[in-house]
Write a protein that holds these residues in place. Structure first.
Motif, PDB file in Angstrom:
ATOM      1  N   ASP A  98      28.751  33.883  37.271  1.00  0.00           N
ATOM      2  CA  ASP A  98      28.855  33.608  38.706  1.00  0.00           C
ATOM      3  C   ASP A  98      30.307  33.673  39.161  1.00  0.00           C
ATOM      4  O   ASP A  98      30.619  34.284  40.191  1.00  0.00           O
ATOM      5  CB  ASP A  98      28.271  32.234  39.046  1.00  0.00           C
ATOM      6  CG  ASP A  98      26.760  32.188  38.963  1.00  0.00           C
ATOM      7  OD1 ASP A  98      26.113  33.263  38.951  1.00  0.00           O
ATOM      8  OD2 ASP A  98      26.204  31.059  38.885  1.00  0.00           O
ATOM      9  N   GLU A  99      31.198  33.033  38.405  1.00  0.00           N
ATOM     10  CA  GLU A  99      32.626  33.047  38.752  1.00  0.00           C
ATOM     11  C   GLU A  99      33.200  34.456  38.675  1.00  0.00           C
ATOM     12  O   GLU A  99      34.029  34.843  39.491  1.00  0.00           O
ATOM     13  CB  GLU A  99      33.415  32.115  37.828  1.00  0.00           C
ATOM     14  CG  GLU A  99      33.218  30.652  38.127  1.00  0.00           C
ATOM     15  CD  GLU A  99      33.744  30.277  39.501  1.00  0.00           C
ATOM     16  OE1 GLU A  99      34.844  30.732  39.886  1.00  0.00           O
ATOM     17  OE2 GLU A  99      33.043  29.543  40.206  1.00  0.00           O
ATOM     18  N   TRP A 100      32.752  35.225  37.676  1.00  0.00           N
ATOM     19  CA  TRP A 100      33.227  36.594  37.521  1.00  0.00           C
ATOM     20  C   TRP A 100      32.832  37.411  38.747  1.00  0.00           C
ATOM     21  O   TRP A 100      33.646  38.139  39.305  1.00  0.00           O
ATOM     22  CB  TRP A 100      32.652  37.220  36.251  1.00  0.00           C
ATOM     23  CG  TRP A 100      33.249  38.535  35.908  1.00  0.00           C
ATOM     24  CD1 TRP A 100      34.323  38.765  35.100  1.00  0.00           C
ATOM     25  CD2 TRP A 100      32.807  39.828  36.351  1.00  0.00           C
ATOM     26  NE1 TRP A 100      34.583  40.107  35.017  1.00  0.00           N
ATOM     27  CE2 TRP A 100      33.660  40.787  35.779  1.00  0.00           C
ATOM     28  CE3 TRP A 100      31.777  40.262  37.173  1.00  0.00           C
ATOM     29  CZ2 TRP A 100      33.523  42.154  36.010  1.00  0.00           C
ATOM     30  CZ3 TRP A 100      31.626  41.616  37.411  1.00  0.00           C
ATOM     31  CH2 TRP A 100      32.492  42.548  36.829  1.00  0.00           C
ATOM     32  N   SER A 101      31.580  37.263  39.174  1.00  0.00           N
ATOM     33  CA  SER A 101      31.102  38.008  40.342  1.00  0.00           C
ATOM     34  C   SER A 101      31.837  37.592  41.610  1.00  0.00           C
ATOM     35  O   SER A 101      32.113  38.431  42.470  1.00  0.00           O
ATOM     36  CB  SER A 101      29.596  37.804  40.524  1.00  0.00           C
ATOM     37  OG  SER A 101      28.897  38.403  39.455  1.00  0.00           O
ATOM     38  N   ASP A 102      32.134  36.292  41.721  1.00  0.00           N
ATOM     39  CA  ASP A 102      32.821  35.788  42.915  1.00  0.00           C
ATOM     40  C   ASP A 102      34.278  36.215  42.981  1.00  0.00           C
ATOM     41  O   ASP A 102      34.749  36.650  44.028  1.00  0.00           O
ATOM     42  CB  ASP A 102      32.747  34.258  42.980  1.00  0.00           C
ATOM     43  CG  ASP A 102      31.357  33.756  43.323  1.00  0.00           C
ATOM     44  OD1 ASP A 102      30.523  34.550  43.799  1.00  0.00           O
ATOM     45  OD2 ASP A 102      31.104  32.561  43.098  1.00  0.00           O
ATOM     46  N   SER A 103      35.006  36.094  41.860  1.00  0.00           N
ATOM     47  CA  SER A 103      36.445  36.347  41.945  1.00  0.00           C
ATOM     48  C   SER A 103      37.102  36.872  40.676  1.00  0.00           C
ATOM     49  O   SER A 103      38.085  37.600  40.749  1.00  0.00           O
ATOM     50  CB  SER A 103      37.165  35.066  42.371  1.00  0.00           C
ATOM     51  OG  SER A 103      36.919  34.037  41.427  1.00  0.00           O
ATOM     52  N   LEU A 104      36.594  36.499  39.517  1.00  0.00           N
ATOM     53  CA  LEU A 104      37.286  36.866  38.269  1.00  0.00           C
ATOM     54  C   LEU A 104      37.259  38.359  37.982  1.00  0.00           C
ATOM     55  O   LEU A 104      38.108  38.864  37.245  1.00  0.00           O
ATOM     56  CB  LEU A 104      36.695  36.100  37.085  1.00  0.00           C
ATOM     57  CG  LEU A 104      36.915  34.597  37.074  1.00  0.00           C
ATOM     58  CD1 LEU A 104      36.187  33.964  35.893  1.00  0.00           C
ATOM     59  CD2 LEU A 104      38.399  34.270  37.047  1.00  0.00           C
ATOM     60  N   ILE A 106      38.235  40.771  39.565  1.00  0.00           N
ATOM     61  CA  ILE A 106      39.456  41.474  39.958  1.00  0.00           C
ATOM     62  C   ILE A 106      40.693  40.967  39.216  1.00  0.00           C
ATOM     63  O   ILE A 106      41.774  41.507  39.378  1.00  0.00           O
ATOM     64  CB  ILE A 106      39.682  41.407  41.497  1.00  0.00           C
ATOM     65  CG1 ILE A 106      39.790  39.964  41.976  1.00  0.00           C
ATOM     66  CG2 ILE A 106      38.580  42.147  42.219  1.00  0.00           C
ATOM     67  CD1 ILE A 106      40.129  39.819  43.441  1.00  0.00           C
ATOM     68  N   ALA A 107      40.526  39.942  38.393  1.00  0.00           N
ATOM     69  CA  ALA A 107      41.639  39.427  37.582  1.00  0.00           C
ATOM     70  C   ALA A 107      41.809  40.331  36.353  1.00  0.00           C
ATOM     71  O   ALA A 107      40.832  40.593  35.646  1.00  0.00           O
ATOM     72  CB  ALA A 107      41.374  37.992  37.158  1.00  0.00           C
ATOM     73  N   PRO A 108      43.017  40.816  36.109  1.00  0.00           N
ATOM     74  CA  PRO A 108      43.226  41.749  34.990  1.00  0.00           C
ATOM     75  C   PRO A 108      42.721  41.242  33.640  1.00  0.00           C
ATOM     76  O   PRO A 108      42.211  42.024  32.848  1.00  0.00           O
ATOM     77  CB  PRO A 108      44.740  41.946  34.969  1.00  0.00           C
ATOM     78  CG  PRO A 108      45.191  41.628  36.350  1.00  0.00           C
ATOM     79  CD  PRO A 108      44.242  40.566  36.849  1.00  0.00           C
ATOM     80  N   ASN A 109      42.828  39.953  33.380  1.00  0.00           N
ATOM     81  CA  ASN A 109      42.395  39.431  32.083  1.00  0.00           C
ATOM     82  C   ASN A 109      40.889  39.157  32.008  1.00  0.00           C
ATOM     83  O   ASN A 109      40.389  38.739  30.969  1.00  0.00           O
ATOM     84  CB  ASN A 109      43.181  38.168  31.715  1.00  0.00           C
ATOM     85  CG  ASN A 109      43.039  37.072  32.743  1.00  0.00           C
ATOM     86  OD1 ASN A 109      42.856  37.325  33.929  1.00  0.00           O
ATOM     87  ND2 ASN A 109      43.141  35.842  32.299  1.00  0.00           N
ATOM     88  N   HIS A 110      40.158  39.420  33.079  1.00  0.00           N
ATOM     89  CA  HIS A 110      38.703  39.236  33.092  1.00  0.00           C
ATOM     90  C   HIS A 110      37.943  40.514  33.442  1.00  0.00           C
ATOM     91  O   HIS A 110      36.739  40.597  33.189  1.00  0.00           O
ATOM     92  CB  HIS A 110      38.305  38.143  34.090  1.00  0.00           C
ATOM     93  CG  HIS A 110      38.755  36.775  33.697  1.00  0.00           C
ATOM     94  ND1 HIS A 110      38.012  35.967  32.865  1.00  0.00           N
ATOM     95  CD2 HIS A 110      39.876  36.079  34.005  1.00  0.00           C
ATOM     96  CE1 HIS A 110      38.662  34.823  32.688  1.00  0.00           C
ATOM     97  NE2 HIS A 110      39.783  34.867  33.358  1.00  0.00           N
ATOM     98  N   ALA A 111      38.617  41.481  34.010  1.00  0.00           N
ATOM     99  CA  ALA A 111      37.950  42.691  34.512  1.00  0.00           C
ATOM    100  C   ALA A 111      37.129  43.404  33.445  1.00  0.00           C
ATOM    101  O   ALA A 111      36.054  43.945  33.739  1.00  0.00           O
ATOM    102  CB  ALA A 111      38.981  43.646  35.117  1.00  0.00           C
ATOM    103  N   ASP A 112      37.591  43.409  32.221  1.00  0.00           N
ATOM    104  CA  ASP A 112      36.877  44.116  31.152  1.00  0.00           C
ATOM    105  C   ASP A 112      35.644  43.373  30.643  1.00  0.00           C
ATOM    106  O   ASP A 112      34.965  43.867  29.740  1.00  0.00           O
ATOM    107  CB  ASP A 112      37.822  44.401  29.980  1.00  0.00           C
ATOM    108  CG  ASP A 112      38.825  45.484  30.303  1.00  0.00           C
ATOM    109  OD1 ASP A 112      38.575  46.261  31.259  1.00  0.00           O
ATOM    110  OD2 ASP A 112      39.848  45.571  29.623  1.00  0.00           O
TER     111      ASP A 112
END
Length: 134
Positions: A98-104, A106-112
Motif C-alpha cells: 500500500d505504501e509503495w503504491s501511494d509514494s514509495l 518513486i523513491a530510488p531505494n524502493h522503485a525496484d
C-alpha cells in the motif's frame, strides 16, 4: 490476430476481447500516447513472478519466538510461533505494498520492488504463506 488496441476508446469497445485474450495467455494490450500497457491473466503473472522472484525470507528462531524478514527491504515481522510470525509478515507485506503504491514507488531505494508489490497485491494469504516458506 492483433490484440493491441491503439486508443482507450478502442480498448473500451473491445474490453471482452482483451479479457478473453489475457485469460487465454495471448498477448494483448493498450497504447495510450507513447505508453503501452499489457493485460495479463493475474494467476499466470503471479505464478511467473513467484517462480523468478523467490521471497528470500530469512527466518530466525529467537528465545521468545520467531522473526522473519526479507533482506534488502524494510519488511520484517515477529511472532511467538512461526505461523504467527508469518501471519504478521503477510500483514507487513500488504502494508508495504500500500505504501509503495501511494509514494514509495518513486523513491530510488524502493522503485525496484515492483515485482514484490505485484506478488503481494495479486496473491492470497495462503499463496503468500507458501511463497514465504519456500
Amino acid at each position: 490476430m492483433d490484440t493491441t488496441y491503439r486508443s482507450v476508446r478502442d480498448a473500451r469497445d473491445h474490453l471482452e476481447d482483451i479479457l478473453d485474450a489475457a485469460g487465454e495467455g495471448r498477448p494483448t494490450g493498450i497504447v495510450r500516447d507513447d505508453r503501452r500497457v499489457a493485460a495479463v491473466d493475474a494467476d499466470r503473472l503471479l505464478h511467473y513472478l513467484m517462480s523468478v522472484h523467490p521471497s528470500g525470507a530469512a527466518v530466525v528462531a529467537e528465545a521468545d519466538g520467531w522473526s522473519i524478514f526479507i533482506p534488502g527491504t524494510p519488511i520484517a515481522a515477529d511472532g511467538s510461533t512461526l505461523d504467527e510470525a508469518i501471519d504478521e509478515m503477510i500483514d507487513a507485506l500488504r502494508d508495504y505494498a500500500d505504501e509503495w503504491s501511494d509514494s514509495l514507488r518513486i523513491a530510488p531505494n524502493h522503485a525496484d520492488n515492483w515485482a514484490l508489490v505485484q506478488i503481494v497485491s495479486i496473491a492470497s494469504d495462503d499463496q503468500l504463506r507458501s511463497w514465504l516458506r519456500s
